[in-house]
Write a protein that holds these residues in place. Structure first.
Motif, PDB file in Angstrom:
ATOM      1  N   LYS A   1       0.820  -1.214   0.000  1.00 55.51           N
ATOM      2  CA  LYS A   1       0.000   0.000   0.000  1.00 55.51           C
ATOM      3  C   LYS A   1       0.849   1.258   0.000  1.00 55.51           C
ATOM      4  CE  LYS A   1      -4.092  -1.989   2.209  1.00 55.51           C
ATOM      5  NZ  LYS A   1      -5.012  -1.915   3.371  1.00 55.51           N
ATOM      6  N   LYS A   2       1.958   1.233   0.723  1.00 56.33           N
ATOM      7  CA  LYS A   2       2.814   2.431   0.787  1.00 56.33           C
ATOM      8  C   LYS A   2       3.846   2.374  -0.328  1.00 56.33           C
ATOM      9  CE  LYS A   2       5.604   5.286   3.867  1.00 56.33           C
ATOM     10  NZ  LYS A   2       6.141   5.462   5.236  1.00 56.33           N
ATOM     11  N   THR A   3       3.915   3.427  -1.120  1.00 58.72           N
ATOM     12  CA  THR A   3       4.858   3.468  -2.248  1.00 58.72           C
ATOM     13  C   THR A   3       6.018   4.411  -1.898  1.00 58.72           C
ATOM     14  OG1 THR A   3       3.546   5.210  -3.303  1.00 58.72           O
ATOM     15  CG2 THR A   3       3.035   2.929  -3.906  1.00 58.72           C
TER      16      THR A   3
ATOM     17  N   THR B   1       8.129  -0.397   2.465  1.00 61.67           N
ATOM     18  CA  THR B   1       9.024  -1.553   2.679  1.00 61.67           C
ATOM     19  C   THR B   1       8.986  -2.542   1.519  1.00 61.67           C
ATOM     20  OG1 THR B   1       7.248  -2.661   3.902  1.00 61.67           O
ATOM     21  CG2 THR B   1       8.862  -1.408   5.196  1.00 61.67           C
ATOM     22  N   THR B   2       7.908  -2.547   0.741  1.00 60.07           N
ATOM     23  CA  THR B   2       7.816  -3.508  -0.373  1.00 60.07           C
ATOM     24  C   THR B   2       8.379  -2.954  -1.685  1.00 60.07           C
ATOM     25  OG1 THR B   2       5.589  -2.755  -0.998  1.00 60.07           O
ATOM     26  CG2 THR B   2       5.746  -4.552   0.622  1.00 60.07           C
TER      27      THR B   2
ATOM     28  N   VAL C   1       8.793  -0.652  -9.067  1.00 61.08           N
ATOM     29  CA  VAL C   1       8.852   0.760  -9.447  1.00 61.08           C
ATOM     30  C   VAL C   1      10.000   0.897 -10.447  1.00 61.08           C
ATOM     31  CG1 VAL C   1       9.211   3.139  -8.716  1.00 61.08           C
ATOM     32  CG2 VAL C   1       7.939   1.573  -7.248  1.00 61.08           C
ATOM     33  N   LEU C   2       9.669   1.290 -11.657  1.00 62.89           N
ATOM     34  CA  LEU C   2      10.654   1.370 -12.731  1.00 62.89           C
ATOM     35  C   LEU C   2      10.978   2.830 -13.012  1.00 62.89           C
ATOM     36  CD1 LEU C   2      12.198  -0.550 -14.579  1.00 62.89           C
ATOM     37  CD2 LEU C   2      10.274  -0.482 -16.163  1.00 62.89           C
TER      38      LEU C   2
ATOM     39  N   GLY D   1       3.384  -2.353 -12.069  1.00 62.73           N
ATOM     40  CA  GLY D   1       3.950  -1.427 -11.096  1.00 62.73           C
ATOM     41  C   GLY D   1       3.866   0.022 -11.535  1.00 62.73           C
ATOM     42  N   ILE D   2       4.772   0.829 -11.000  1.00 63.54           N
ATOM     43  CA  ILE D   2       4.818   2.277 -11.252  1.00 63.54           C
ATOM     44  C   ILE D   2       5.954   2.572 -12.225  1.00 63.54           C
ATOM     45  CG2 ILE D   2       5.285   4.524 -10.168  1.00 63.54           C
ATOM     46  CD1 ILE D   2       4.082   3.296  -7.576  1.00 63.54           C
ATOM     47  N   VAL D   3       5.719   3.481 -13.149  1.00 56.85           N
ATOM     48  CA  VAL D   3       6.753   3.895 -14.103  1.00 56.85           C
ATOM     49  C   VAL D   3       6.937   5.402 -14.014  1.00 56.85           C
ATOM     50  CG1 VAL D   3       7.479   3.971 -16.516  1.00 56.85           C
ATOM     51  CG2 VAL D   3       6.161   2.012 -15.682  1.00 56.85           C
TER      52      VAL D   3
END
Length: 607
Positions: free
Chosen positions: A280-282, A343-344, A424-425, A451-453
């Motif tokens: 949940k936390k990014t 943390t992930t 996360v890229l 994921g996030i880019v």
């Protein structure tokens, strides 16, 4: 007029055949883009054209008075001279009467080189490339040879170069992976593919259509050859007797079919969406600021990365784009504010420069150092299988990294980043030095990446494909825009128009000047009449248009008949394109002349 001809040229690099008995020419008026998968010899071809390398076989013939200007990937400068002197002095040796300092200075300033009297020693790699670009553009030459001129240019600089090359009267041949740029400035594409060179009289969009047609014809021919081979094989197996001339010819045809070189299909960079679970936390940026000396790059910026974010970062060179990425990745700390990372979070960072590569390693060992196996949506995939997906065939996997081209090393580095399965890229100028095919598949991969880019890029096509939000660096602040790059440009245009209205309110001196100018124009336009040439064109233009339409229909009919003759088909396609261009010009002329005729009639009525 032909300026340069390459005939029956062959060239190999180590154990790789780059060109196998290829021929082509460069003619006046041509604006040529060179494309091909990394490692096919694009830069080598430019060096041969520029006279910096010789082919192993074949001839390169240049016109007697043909001069060539060359922009290399890695330019060199005389460190004893200033930046401006490096750009201008070699020109003065050729034509002392030309005073290029003013023009060179203006171009350097336009490309972000402000201190033109400094030494080139402290220039970054990108700045050196831009200085070398100015030096090459100002070269007195009939042919400009440009190796990646769009690398290290921000969006405004790329648009400036587009306009410059559109107006350029000479010939140029260039390598670039910027597809919008290719589409706008070229009228010929040279494709390097498996040791062959294919020429298309087209810009990039039209090239894609023509290439598809060529491949359809090629595959159809191959299917016919295979079918005929099966028939001939059955005949041979029944027991051919080589007693007559007819039988011998039959056997010879079978042997030719058997020994023919099979068509190789293009390899594809296939990438499955590899990623780790995202919690949940990014990453949360809270009121961050960053300055270098008196130059403030980021000022009180707050943003929380959201699952599925596709963020494109734009702005002029040196504004702080890479600094923001370095703060996101933890490589740099902000002067103020905080960065909280979940943390992930597992970051994958594809930087502008490749990480250190031990070039004595084999390709496969470099990837195995990251992971022997990875889990994909298709199950477990080995490092060797992933290399295959990235066009590193069995033989190439056991080649030393030192033997790879610059673009192949970038592709290898990208593979390693993705093998780490980040969620996360972070991509810093991913389009530099990657071939168009790799970029296309990377774009498809990012479409499915869960994921996030976050990417910094000057490639407008790439940003249009992948971004859903734009961060724009504007005068020390980061402004957010929803949508892709084209949406951002539209929004910027509306904002700029609003700024102009505020700075120049209705009733101002500027408005009065515009109205006076319009009134003057109307007064000058009252005496309307055709010139001699306009009257001549007006009398015959309907017949001209009808004639061109008939010729296009005839050419289309010939194209259908010649579907199996690629050489003739290519000529007919070029002929059709030229006719369509002429028709378009005639139609534009028809609209202009008829509008003018109506205005002439209206002016007579008013009198």
């Amino acid at each position: 007029m032909n300026l340069l001809t390459i005939e029956n040229m062959s060239k190999s690099y180590t154990d790789r055949m780059l060109f196998d008995h290829v021929s082509f020419g460069i003619n006046e008026g041509e604006k040529i883009g060179v494309i091909g998968i990394n490692g096919t010899g694009k830069s080598t071809l430019l060096k041969i054209i520029a006279g910096l390398e010789e082919p192993d076989r074949g001839t390169v013939t240049r016109g007697k008075k043909v001069r060539i200007g060359y922009l290399p990937q890695t330019p060199l400068f005389d460190e004893k001279l200033t930046i401006l002197q490096n750009v201008v002095l070699n020109q003065k040796a050729e034509e002392e009467y030309r005073n290029l300092e003013g023009e060179a200075n203006a171009m350097l300033q336009r490309l972000g080189i402000t201190d033109v009297n400094a030494s080139p020693v402290n220039l970054s790699g990108g700045q050196k490339k831009r200085v070398a670009l100015v030096r090459t553009l100002l070269t007195t030459a009939e042919i400009l040879v440009l190796d990646e001129p769009t690398n290290h240019l921000d969006n405004e600089m790329a648009e400036w170069l587009e306009d410059y090359l559109l107006k350029y009267r000479g010939v140029f041949i260039m390598i670039t992976h910027d597809r919008y740029f290719l589409d706008k400035v070229t009228n010929k594409i040279i494709e390097l593919d498996k040791g062959n060179i294919y020429s298309y009289t087209a810009n990039y969009s039209k090239f894609l259509e023509m290439k598809a047609e060529r491949e359809d014809i090629m595959y159809a021919t191959e299917r016919k050859a295979k079918s005929l081979f099966r028939t001939e094989l059955e005949w041979m197996q029944r027991g051919a007797r080589a007693r007559s001339t007819k039988q011998k010819a039959h056997i010879q045809r079978f042997e030719e079919l058997r020994d023919r070189k099979a068509i190789e299909t293009d390899g594809k960079v296939e990438i499955n969406a590899l990623s780790s679970r995202l919690g949940k936390k990014t990453i949360e940026l809270n009121n961050i600021s960053k300055a270098f000396g008196e130059k403030k790059l980021i000022n009180d910026f707050t943003y929380i990365l959201l699952p599925g974010d596709r963020i494109g970062i734009v702005g002029p060179n040196g504004c702080g784009k890479s600094t923001l990425l370095n703060i996101l990745t933890g490589l740099m700390t902000p002067d103020n504010g905080t960065v909280d990372t979940g943390t992930t979070i597992k970051l994958g960072y594809f930087s502008q420069e490749n990480e250190y590569m031990d070039e004595s390693l084999k390709v496969i060992d470099y990837i195995r150092d990251t992971a022997e196996y990875i889990q994909t949506s298709e199950g477990t995939v080995t490092a060797s299988q992933m290399c295959e997906k990235f066009l590193f065939t069995g033989a190439m996997q056991y080649s030393l990294i030192a033997k790879l081209s610059g673009g192949e090393k970038r592709r290898l580095y990208l593979l390693k980043v993705l093998m780490e399965a980040p969620n996360v890229l972070i991509l810093d100028e991913p389009t530099n030095d990657l071939d168009i095919q790799t970029l296309s598949i990377l774009e498809d991969y990012l479409d499915t990446f869960p994921g996030i880019v976050v990417t910094v890029s000057h490639d407008r096509y790439f940003l249009d494909k992948i971004a859903t939000r734009i961060f724009s660096f504007e005068n020390g602040t980061i402004r957010q825009y929803e949508g892709n790059f084209s949406d951002y440009k539209d929004a910027r245009s509306i904002l700029d128009e609003g700024d102009e209205k505020v700075s120049s309110p209705s009733g101002s001196a500027v408005d009065e000047q515009k109205q006076a100018s319009m009134a003057t124009w109307k007064q000058k336009g009252t005496k309307l009449k055709f010139t001699y040439q306009e009257q001549k064109d007006y009398d015959t233009i309907d017949e001209d248009i009808a004639g061109l339409e008939a010729k296009i229909e005839e050419t289309e009919a010939s194209i259908v008949k010649m579907a199996t003759d690629y050489t003739k088909l290519n000529e007919l396609m070029a002929q059709k394109e030229a006719l369509e261009k002429s028709l378009e010009e005639k139609m534009d002329r028809w609209v202009y002349l008829n509008d003018l005729a109506e205005q002439i009639e209206a002016s007579k009525t008013e009198k």
